[in-house]
Enzyme design. Structure first.
Site, PDB file in Angstrom:
ATOM      1  N   ARG A 135       5.227  -0.419  -6.335  1.00 17.72           N
ATOM      2  CA  ARG A 135       5.218  -1.169  -4.903  1.00 17.72           C
ATOM      3  C   ARG A 135       4.271  -2.110  -4.976  1.00 17.72           C
ATOM      4  NH1 ARG A 135       7.299   2.277  -0.793  1.00 17.72           N
ATOM      5  NH2 ARG A 135       6.059   1.363   0.726  1.00 17.72           N
ATOM      6  N   LYS A 150       6.639  -4.462  -3.833  1.00 20.05           N
ATOM      7  CA  LYS A 150       7.879  -4.348  -3.893  1.00 20.05           C
ATOM      8  C   LYS A 150       8.467  -4.236  -2.390  1.00 20.05           C
ATOM      9  CE  LYS A 150      11.863  -3.062  -5.461  1.00 20.05           C
ATOM     10  NZ  LYS A 150      12.902  -4.278  -6.049  1.00 20.05           N
ATOM     11  N   GLU A 177       8.749 -15.392 -10.158  1.00 20.97           N
ATOM     12  CA  GLU A 177       7.869 -14.291  -9.743  1.00 20.97           C
ATOM     13  C   GLU A 177       7.355 -13.336 -10.942  1.00 20.97           C
ATOM     14  OE1 GLU A 177      11.769 -11.705  -8.101  1.00 20.97           O
ATOM     15  OE2 GLU A 177       9.383 -10.932  -7.361  1.00 20.97           O
ATOM     16  N   HIS A 223      17.549 -37.750  -4.345  1.00 22.33           N
ATOM     17  CA  HIS A 223      16.726 -37.818  -3.131  1.00 22.33           C
ATOM     18  C   HIS A 223      15.189 -37.546  -3.218  1.00 22.33           C
ATOM     19  CE1 HIS A 223      20.512 -38.921  -1.284  1.00 22.33           C
ATOM     20  NE2 HIS A 223      21.034 -37.819  -1.947  1.00 22.33           N
ATOM     21  N   ASN A 227      -2.200   2.386   5.612  1.00 20.15           N
ATOM     22  CA  ASN A 227      -1.322   1.494   5.187  1.00 20.15           C
ATOM     23  C   ASN A 227      -1.040   0.616   6.643  1.00 20.15           C
ATOM     24  OD1 ASN A 227      -0.710   2.320   2.734  1.00 20.15           O
ATOM     25  ND2 ASN A 227       1.230   3.013   3.050  1.00 20.15           N
ATOM     26  N   GLY A 228      -1.025  -0.653   6.508  1.00 20.70           N
ATOM     27  CA  GLY A 228      -0.550  -1.525   7.630  1.00 20.70           C
ATOM     28  C   GLY A 228      -1.850  -2.558   7.923  1.00 20.70           C
ATOM     29  N   TRP A 236      -3.110  -2.951  -1.423  1.00 18.43           N
ATOM     30  CA  TRP A 236      -2.483  -4.220  -1.664  1.00 18.43           C
ATOM     31  C   TRP A 236      -3.308  -4.965  -0.633  1.00 18.43           C
ATOM     32  CZ3 TRP A 236       0.037  -8.272   0.930  1.00 18.43           C
ATOM     33  CH2 TRP A 236       0.576  -9.282  -0.166  1.00 18.43           C
ATOM     34  N   CYS A 244       0.786  -1.194  -0.126  1.00 14.27           N
ATOM     35  CA  CYS A 244      -0.033  -0.124   0.077  1.00 14.27           C
ATOM     36  C   CYS A 244       0.764   1.203   0.031  1.00 14.27           C
ATOM     37  CB  CYS A 244      -0.994  -0.074   1.230  1.00 14.27           C
ATOM     38  SG  CYS A 244      -1.795  -1.571   1.450  1.00 14.27           S
ATOM     39  N   GLU A 274      17.925 -18.057  -6.152  1.00 12.86           N
ATOM     40  CA  GLU A 274      17.654 -16.554  -6.567  1.00 12.86           C
ATOM     41  C   GLU A 274      17.185 -16.700  -8.091  1.00 12.86           C
ATOM     42  OE1 GLU A 274      17.130 -14.039  -5.269  1.00 12.86           O
ATOM     43  OE2 GLU A 274      17.156 -12.699  -7.172  1.00 12.86           O
ATOM     44  N   LYS A 296      13.474 -15.547  -9.117  1.00  8.05           N
ATOM     45  CA  LYS A 296      13.450 -14.506 -10.388  1.00  8.05           C
ATOM     46  C   LYS A 296      12.393 -15.075 -11.375  1.00  8.05           C
ATOM     47  CE  LYS A 296      14.436 -11.784  -8.916  1.00  8.05           C
ATOM     48  NZ  LYS A 296      14.849 -11.192  -7.946  1.00  8.05           N
TER      49      LYS A 296
HETATM   50  O1  M6R Z   1      13.007  -5.032   0.707  1.00 10.66           O
HETATM   51  P1  M6R Z   1      13.433  -6.266   1.072  1.00 10.66           P
HETATM   52  O2  M6R Z   1      14.929  -6.583   0.525  1.00 10.66           O
HETATM   53  O3  M6R Z   1      13.469  -6.596   2.471  1.00 10.66           O
HETATM   54  O4  M6R Z   1      12.742  -7.397   0.334  1.00 10.66           O
HETATM   55  C1  M6R Z   1      12.407  -8.890   0.679  1.00 10.66           C
HETATM   56  C2  M6R Z   1      11.863  -9.562  -0.320  1.00 10.66           C
HETATM   57  O5  M6R Z   1      10.357  -9.186  -0.247  1.00 10.66           O
HETATM   58  C3  M6R Z   1      12.309  -9.334  -1.811  1.00 10.66           C
HETATM   59  O6  M6R Z   1      13.745  -9.497  -1.796  1.00 10.66           O
HETATM   60  C4  M6R Z   1      11.492  -9.924  -2.847  1.00 10.66           C
HETATM   61  O7  M6R Z   1      11.860 -11.318  -2.594  1.00 10.66           O
HETATM   62  C5  M6R Z   1      11.870  -9.591  -4.270  1.00 10.66           C
HETATM   63  N1  M6R Z   1      10.818  -8.472  -4.845  1.00 10.66           N
HETATM   64  C6  M6R Z   1      12.466 -10.751  -5.108  1.00 10.66           C
HETATM   65  O8  M6R Z   1      12.755 -10.389  -6.334  1.00 10.66           O
END
Ligand code: M6R
Length: 600
Positions: free
Chosen positions: A27, A595, A484, A500, A99-100, A73, A2, A477, A481
């Protein structure tokens, strides 16, 4: 997640609010709305979906010069027009954005609002109804607002309009970030400075449990008890051009390309006049003093933390554990006698990590945050901060922040080793310069990486990434990527673990991307690739100069073995980018994601 904007000035508020919300789009959100106030009352516009839809719905003739806006969000209540913010109290006097998460909203409803009919499924509506409730009891708006906030448990950043007073915005915050921006005869509110750089770069930071009465020519900060607080403003070191895409089609591609510059920037920032590492003495001592380091992070930052563990243990000979923040919060391991906590977070606002920080502070432990946003909550609340200097990262998929985090961890590891008298020949600043050049070589190979994405990932249902040692962490990672942004089911596995169980998933044509950039595991991971090929997998091996083999799909330039993750991740980032593009996905704003994840 948000986002909040607010404006009180002399210009067309709706346009400034909409532009502010557009800056917060990155975001992640699923609905948006604005409320504009003038002498005739409040006009409310809200829509499910994109800001562009909201923009189309806003009345062009709306002339108010003050208002609030929000991107939502969904947490409590599905994404819908009804649940979108702003929300209004039943008599329409008050309008709010928030927000929150309000944890005690059902209890508050039972205690104070039994006879009040609610319109939405949100926890937010409780706040605005409570303000109306206390105002009806005879309190002023400010007092009703303060009283309401004092009852809330959980996190909030909130802005309120009062129909009967078009010259004031009331704001308050606890745990969720919120700034008030100052200009001449104009003041603004924003959950992220970027949203309001269009008006000002001078901001005042709010602390938890503070309210602010924002007028055109005056900003008054108070505690929830009504005591005035004074605070200096600061200039946000953000250039509006840093958050533009320029000629790039997507932020993600721009940010991938920026990585060599980010690494060179980090070298400059952490180098002193003698070409050696420059680090705050207090940080050095805190790391040296610790008998064990606990790295806490989420998502991509967690993956950087896994590499960080290897670096600190190998280079500085200090034990490190890396933990997923949301798990650590509820499943804390036995701690050593003198732990140091390192929080890694691009945004510095991740609620899961912050939850851990609050807990370990209560236990009296020291903390260091590695972040891209120095004024962020995790930075402010930890004892020390190391800045990653990556510049604003807008795409939801983290790229340059990840490599920057690992570069800073390498610098920290070497500094700790030097300070602790550990002998070594590894010069991180020199080696990082080689990394930056290698990154450039890879970003110049976009065509071949696009080809790999087309060939392997255009139509597949799933994909596996395998590697050993640090390559395994990069595989995690790479898989994150890909899933997502392209929604392909992707998993990263340790090469030796395949047999395994996971190997059962390999079918004729299943893409398996292997990483072989660590010399000591080169032969064994090649063996694991053969095992999957024998079961029908479609293999793509990414190897490193010096021990490449015929048939390797991509050979990355040689860099020091400690730093291979900074380079080997680039082809994975680019392959994911092109896979998402070929599959028609919204690269910068993937579905369901935000984000900055500011709720637990
Ligand atoms: O802002 P942060 O690094 O704490 O965020 C953590 C994760 O939400 C963030 O790295 C997320 O996994 C990424 N969008 C992945 O690309």
């Amino acid at each position: 997640m948000c986002g909040i904007v607010g404006y009180i000035g002399t210009e067309d508020a709706k346009e400034i609010l909409l532009r502010g919300l557009e800056k917060l789009e990155y975001r992640g959100y699923d609905s948006a709305g604005i409320a504009v106030i003038n002498d005739g009352g409040v006009s409310l516009f809200k829509e499910k979906g994109r800001i562009a839809t909201l923009r189309d719905s806003v009345d062009e003739n709306e002339q108010g010069t003050a208002g609030i806006g929000h991107t939502r969000w969904a947490t409590h209540g599905a994404p819908s027009q009804v649940n979108a913010h702003p929300h209004q109290s039943n008599n329409d006097r008050y309008t709010i954005v928030h927000n929150g998460v309000i944890e005690n909203y059902s209890q508050l409803r039972k205690e104070h609002l039994q006879n009040v009919e609610l319109t939405s499924d949100t926890d937010t509506e409780i706040i605005v109804q409570l303000v109306e409730h206390f105002a009806k009891e005879g309190k002023s708006t400010e007092a009703a607002f303060r009283k309401t906030l004092s009852l809330l448990k959980g996190s909030y950043a909130t802005a309120l309009l009062d129909n009967e007073d078009p010259d004031t915005i009331y704001v308050g915050k606890n745990k969720s970030p919120l700034l008030v921006g100052l200009a001449d005869g104009v003041n603004v509110v924003a959950s992220d400075a970027m949203a309001m750089l269009q008006v000002t770069n001078e901001f005042v930071e709010l602390m938890d449990e503070e309210v602010v009465i924002v007028k055109r020519d005056k900003v008054t900060i108070k505690t929830l008890d009504g005591l005035e607080v004074s605070r200096d403003s600061y200039i946000a070191e953000l250039d509006a051009s840093d958050i533009e895409k320029g000629t790039y089609p997507h932020y993600m591609l721009k940010e991938i390309d920026e990585q060599p510059y980010v690494i060179r920037n980090i070298i400059t920032k952490y180098k002193d006049d003698n070409d050696t590492i420059k680090l705050d003495e207090d940080i050095r001592e805190a790391v040296l003093d610790a008998d064990r380091i606990y790295v806490i992070a989420a998502g991509t930052s967690y993956h950087a933390g896994l590499v960080g563990k290897q670096l600190i243990e190998k280079i500085a000979n200090k034990p490190v554990e890396t933990h997923i923040a949301s798990e650590f919060l509820y499943n804390m391991p036995l701690l050593s006698e003198k732990p140091l906590f390192i929080f890694i977070s691009q945004s510095g606002e991740t609620a899961d990590s912050r939850g851990v920080l609050v807990n370990i502070k209560e236990l009296g432990h020291k903390s260091l945050t590695i972040t891209n946003v120095p004024g962020s909550t995790l930075s402010r609340e930890a004892d020390y901060t190391l800045h990653t200097y990556a510049g604003p990262e807008i795409a939801v998929a983290s790229t340059k922040a990840y490599t920057a985090q690992m570069a800073v961890l390498a610098i920290l590891a070497v500094d700790t080793a030097h300070a602790g008298g550990v002998e070594m020949e590894f010069d991180p600043l020199q080696e990082l310069a080689i990394v930056a050049n290698a990154m450039e070589t890879l970003t110049d190979q976009k065509e071949s990486l696009e080809q790999v994405a087309r060939e392997y990932l255009s139509v597949t249902r799933n994909c596996f990434f395998i590697g050993r040692a640090m390559d395994y962490h990069v595989c995690l990672e790479g898989a994150l990527k890909l899933k997502e942004i392209s929604y392909i089911q992707a998993e990263g596995f340790a090469g030796g673990e395949l047999k395994h169980g996971t190997i059962a998933l390999i079918e004729e044509g299943t893409p398996v991307i292997g990483l072989a950039t660590q010399e000591h595991v080169n032969l064994s991971i090649r063996g694991n690739m053969k095992e999957v090929v024998s079961r029908g997998a479609y293999p793509c091996l990414i190897s490193m100069e010096g021990f490449e083999d015929e048939g390797d799909a991509i050979v990355i330039p040689r860099v020091h073995e400690y730093l291979t993750p900074l380079v080997s991740v680039l082809p994975l980032q680019l392959i994911s980018y092109y896979a998402a593009l070929h599959r028609g996905c919204d690269v910068d704003k993937p579905r369901n994601l935000a984000k900055s994840v500011t709720v637990e």
